[in-house]
Design a protein around this motif. Sequence first.
Motif, PDB file in Angstrom:
ATOM      1  N   VAL A  29      39.199 -23.996  50.822  1.00 18.61           N
ATOM      2  CA  VAL A  29      38.583 -25.069  51.607  1.00 18.61           C
ATOM      3  C   VAL A  29      38.241 -24.516  52.990  1.00 18.61           C
ATOM      4  CG1 VAL A  29      38.796 -27.438  52.421  1.00 18.61           C
ATOM      5  CG2 VAL A  29      40.112 -26.683  50.419  1.00 18.61           C
ATOM      6  N   GLU A  30      36.966 -24.633  53.381  1.00 18.63           N
ATOM      7  CA  GLU A  30      36.530 -24.067  54.654  1.00 18.63           C
ATOM      8  C   GLU A  30      35.472 -24.942  55.320  1.00 18.63           C
ATOM      9  OE1 GLU A  30      37.750 -21.587  56.214  1.00 18.63           O
ATOM     10  OE2 GLU A  30      38.936 -20.575  54.669  1.00 18.63           O
ATOM     11  N   PHE A  31      35.392 -24.834  56.646  1.00 10.02           N
ATOM     12  CA  PHE A  31      34.260 -25.391  57.372  1.00 10.02           C
ATOM     13  C   PHE A  31      33.059 -24.503  57.080  1.00 10.02           C
ATOM     14  CE2 PHE A  31      37.884 -26.973  59.761  1.00 10.02           C
ATOM     15  CZ  PHE A  31      37.539 -28.304  59.941  1.00 10.02           C
ATOM     16  N   THR A  32      31.925 -25.110  56.725  1.00 12.68           N
ATOM     17  CA  THR A  32      30.776 -24.324  56.275  1.00 12.68           C
ATOM     18  C   THR A  32      29.502 -24.631  57.048  1.00 12.68           C
ATOM     19  OG1 THR A  32      30.433 -25.962  54.507  1.00 12.68           O
ATOM     20  CG2 THR A  32      31.644 -23.953  53.934  1.00 12.68           C
ATOM     21  N   GLY A  33      29.634 -24.985  58.298  1.00 15.62           N
ATOM     22  CA  GLY A  33      28.445 -25.165  59.111  1.00 15.62           C
ATOM     23  C   GLY A  33      28.390 -26.509  59.806  1.00 15.62           C
ATOM     24  N   SER A  34      27.364 -26.672  60.610  1.00 15.50           N
ATOM     25  CA  SER A  34      27.159 -27.929  61.332  1.00 15.50           C
ATOM     26  C   SER A  34      25.685 -28.076  61.642  1.00 15.50           C
ATOM     27  CB  SER A  34      27.991 -27.948  62.623  1.00 15.50           C
ATOM     28  OG  SER A  34      27.564 -26.924  63.501  1.00 15.50           O
ATOM     29  N   GLN A  35      25.283 -29.284  62.015  1.00 13.60           N
ATOM     30  CA  GLN A  35      23.890 -29.540  62.351  1.00 13.60           C
ATOM     31  C   GLN A  35      23.804 -30.684  63.348  1.00 13.60           C
ATOM     32  OE1 GLN A  35      24.547 -29.201  58.804  1.00 13.60           O
ATOM     33  NE2 GLN A  35      25.560 -31.193  58.766  1.00 13.60           N
ATOM     34  N   ASN A  36      22.620 -30.823  63.953  1.00 13.80           N
ATOM     35  CA  ASN A  36      22.335 -31.878  64.942  1.00 13.80           C
ATOM     36  C   ASN A  36      23.208 -31.772  66.190  1.00 13.80           C
ATOM     37  OD1 ASN A  36      20.510 -33.016  63.034  1.00 13.80           O
ATOM     38  ND2 ASN A  36      22.178 -34.146  62.084  1.00 13.80           N
ATOM     39  N   ARG A  78      31.114 -31.816  51.848  1.00 13.40           N
ATOM     40  CA  ARG A  78      31.066 -33.136  52.475  1.00 13.40           C
ATOM     41  C   ARG A  78      30.761 -32.964  53.967  1.00 13.40           C
ATOM     42  NH1 ARG A  78      33.945 -36.736  48.841  1.00 13.40           N
ATOM     43  NH2 ARG A  78      33.700 -35.725  46.796  1.00 13.40           N
ATOM     44  N   SER A  79      30.054 -33.939  54.550  1.00 12.87           N
ATOM     45  CA  SER A  79      29.702 -33.901  55.964  1.00 12.87           C
ATOM     46  C   SER A  79      30.207 -35.142  56.675  1.00 12.87           C
ATOM     47  CB  SER A  79      28.178 -33.800  56.140  1.00 12.87           C
ATOM     48  OG  SER A  79      27.665 -32.637  55.530  1.00 12.87           O
ATOM     49  N   PHE A  80      30.490 -35.008  57.958  1.00 12.55           N
ATOM     50  CA  PHE A  80      30.912 -36.150  58.759  1.00 12.55           C
ATOM     51  C   PHE A  80      30.547 -35.897  60.207  1.00 12.55           C
ATOM     52  CE2 PHE A  80      34.330 -33.120  58.541  1.00 12.55           C
ATOM     53  CZ  PHE A  80      34.824 -33.055  59.829  1.00 12.55           C
ATOM     54  N   ASN A 121      30.522 -41.525  67.833  1.00 19.25           N
ATOM     55  CA  ASN A 121      29.499 -42.086  66.949  1.00 19.25           C
ATOM     56  C   ASN A 121      29.854 -41.908  65.474  1.00 19.25           C
ATOM     57  OD1 ASN A 121      27.624 -43.036  68.954  1.00 19.25           O
ATOM     58  ND2 ASN A 121      27.089 -40.906  69.356  1.00 19.25           N
ATOM     59  N   GLY A 122      30.928 -41.177  65.211  1.00 20.56           N
ATOM     60  CA  GLY A 122      31.401 -41.011  63.848  1.00 20.56           C
ATOM     61  C   GLY A 122      32.556 -41.932  63.509  1.00 20.56           C
ATOM     62  N   GLY A 123      32.817 -42.928  64.369  1.00 20.52           N
ATOM     63  CA  GLY A 123      33.897 -43.871  64.110  1.00 20.52           C
ATOM     64  C   GLY A 123      35.266 -43.228  64.237  1.00 20.52           C
ATOM     65  N   LYS A 124      36.257 -43.798  63.544  1.00 24.43           N
ATOM     66  CA  LYS A 124      37.631 -43.303  63.651  1.00 24.43           C
ATOM     67  C   LYS A 124      37.744 -41.861  63.163  1.00 24.43           C
ATOM     68  CE  LYS A 124      39.906 -47.801  63.248  1.00 24.43           C
ATOM     69  NZ  LYS A 124      40.864 -48.622  62.445  1.00 24.43           N
ATOM     70  N   LEU A 125      37.043 -41.548  62.069  1.00 24.96           N
ATOM     71  CA  LEU A 125      37.089 -40.188  61.549  1.00 24.96           C
ATOM     72  C   LEU A 125      36.486 -39.208  62.547  1.00 24.96           C
ATOM     73  CD1 LEU A 125      37.797 -38.398  59.111  1.00 24.96           C
ATOM     74  CD2 LEU A 125      35.472 -38.804  58.269  1.00 24.96           C
ATOM     75  N   GLY A 126      35.398 -39.604  63.182  1.00 23.35           N
ATOM     76  CA  GLY A 126      34.767 -38.759  64.189  1.00 23.35           C
ATOM     77  C   GLY A 126      35.674 -38.505  65.379  1.00 23.35           C
ATOM     78  N   PRO A 138      26.419 -34.961  66.144  1.00 26.01           N
ATOM     79  CA  PRO A 138      26.561 -33.685  65.427  1.00 26.01           C
ATOM     80  C   PRO A 138      27.398 -33.859  64.163  1.00 26.01           C
ATOM     81  CG  PRO A 138      28.035 -33.755  67.310  1.00 26.01           C
ATOM     82  CD  PRO A 138      27.186 -34.985  67.396  1.00 26.01           C
ATOM     83  N   GLU A 139      27.001 -33.166  63.112  1.00 24.61           N
ATOM     84  CA  GLU A 139      27.714 -33.228  61.837  1.00 24.61           C
ATOM     85  C   GLU A 139      28.426 -31.913  61.562  1.00 24.61           C
ATOM     86  OE1 GLU A 139      25.806 -35.397  58.399  1.00 24.61           O
ATOM     87  OE2 GLU A 139      24.038 -34.998  59.628  1.00 24.61           O
ATOM     88  N   ILE A 140      29.557 -31.992  60.912  1.00 24.42           N
ATOM     89  CA  ILE A 140      30.303 -30.814  60.482  1.00 24.42           C
ATOM     90  C   ILE A 140      30.449 -30.861  58.966  1.00 24.42           C
ATOM     91  CG2 ILE A 140      32.565 -29.688  60.514  1.00 24.42           C
ATOM     92  CD1 ILE A 140      32.838 -30.343  63.387  1.00 24.42           C
ATOM     93  N   ASN A 141      30.283 -29.714  58.328  1.00 30.09           N
ATOM     94  CA  ASN A 141      30.409 -29.618  56.875  1.00 30.09           C
ATOM     95  C   ASN A 141      31.743 -28.987  56.490  1.00 30.09           C
ATOM     96  OD1 ASN A 141      27.683 -30.424  56.890  1.00 30.09           O
ATOM     97  ND2 ASN A 141      26.998 -28.298  56.881  1.00 30.09           N
ATOM     98  N   ILE A 142      32.376 -29.552  55.487  1.00 25.76           N
ATOM     99  CA  ILE A 142      33.563 -28.963  54.881  1.00 25.76           C
ATOM    100  C   ILE A 142      33.272 -28.776  53.400  1.00 25.76           C
ATOM    101  CG2 ILE A 142      35.957 -29.357  54.195  1.00 25.76           C
ATOM    102  CD1 ILE A 142      36.471 -30.699  56.789  1.00 25.76           C
ATOM    103  N   SER A 143      33.621 -27.607  52.871  1.00 24.85           N
ATOM    104  CA  SER A 143      33.346 -27.327  51.458  1.00 24.85           C
ATOM    105  C   SER A 143      34.621 -26.925  50.730  1.00 24.85           C
ATOM    106  CB  SER A 143      32.315 -26.195  51.316  1.00 24.85           C
ATOM    107  OG  SER A 143      31.068 -26.575  51.853  1.00 24.85           O
TER     108      SER A 143
END
Length: 281
Positions: A155-162, A209-211, A216-221, A268-273
Amino acid sequence: MGNKNSSTNFKTKHNTHLNKPETIDSIEGEKPKYYLPNDSNDIDGLHLIHFLKKHLYHNNFSVPIEENLIQGGYKVLDDSYFFGLDIMPVFPIEIKPKNLEFIESDIFKGLPFPDNVFDFVHQSSMLFAVRTDQWDYVISELIRVTKPGGFIELVEFTGSQNNGPALTNLYDIYQDSCSQRGVDLLLTCNLNNIIQANGNITKVQNDTRSFLIGPNGGKLGMVMQDIFLMYNTSVTSIEHLSSKQGISKVVVKNMLNDIVKELEETKPEINISRFWTRKKP
């Protein structure tokens, strides 16, 4: 926690400034191998990451082993019988399940287990630790200690965007620094191909998955923002950024404060794979 190119019941304090006590991120006399907390006061951060991933995927793992775990007698490396492995002695001492054993070891020197021991091997958050020329060896070790027919999951962080300009600048700094150490932060985007190249395994599955990070990402953000600040305001990170940019630690903390302000206006979004496969029988 990423690179520039590419509702929950969590309970956490939302940081609005960086005037927090600095933490110890290295053992005296040793150069830290990667930017992760290893002081007992920071273990909560690791727990937050664990529950964040669990929330994203609605489970602790993607491999189909739940019934085997319930039946018992299943051996799991890292996360039946569980074995937790880390290069630093950061394990809980007083409170732990009876079926859990912690081992201090360095995977780059080989896993301290014979061949074909574990039914399930799990590895997470090694993005900043593994050099490009080490990934094949690390994966081969995970496969080696897995029983024929057993599962391996990474399980790793695999990038981000915005990302906004302040966050992009920080990612650029870490990308450049990691490149100097032989670590490629973009490599995990193609980790499935690296795993598959090792052979003796079935087809590698991948679930990304992205979040959003920040308010602006709510509690998870906000949970992810807290984790982000926890790592980037550590002694090691502050000193690194100060040295890398040729600026004072005060200026570094102001730069991080600018990112916090920016997160209020950006998304900004972060990806986890998750990457998982099975060792051939």
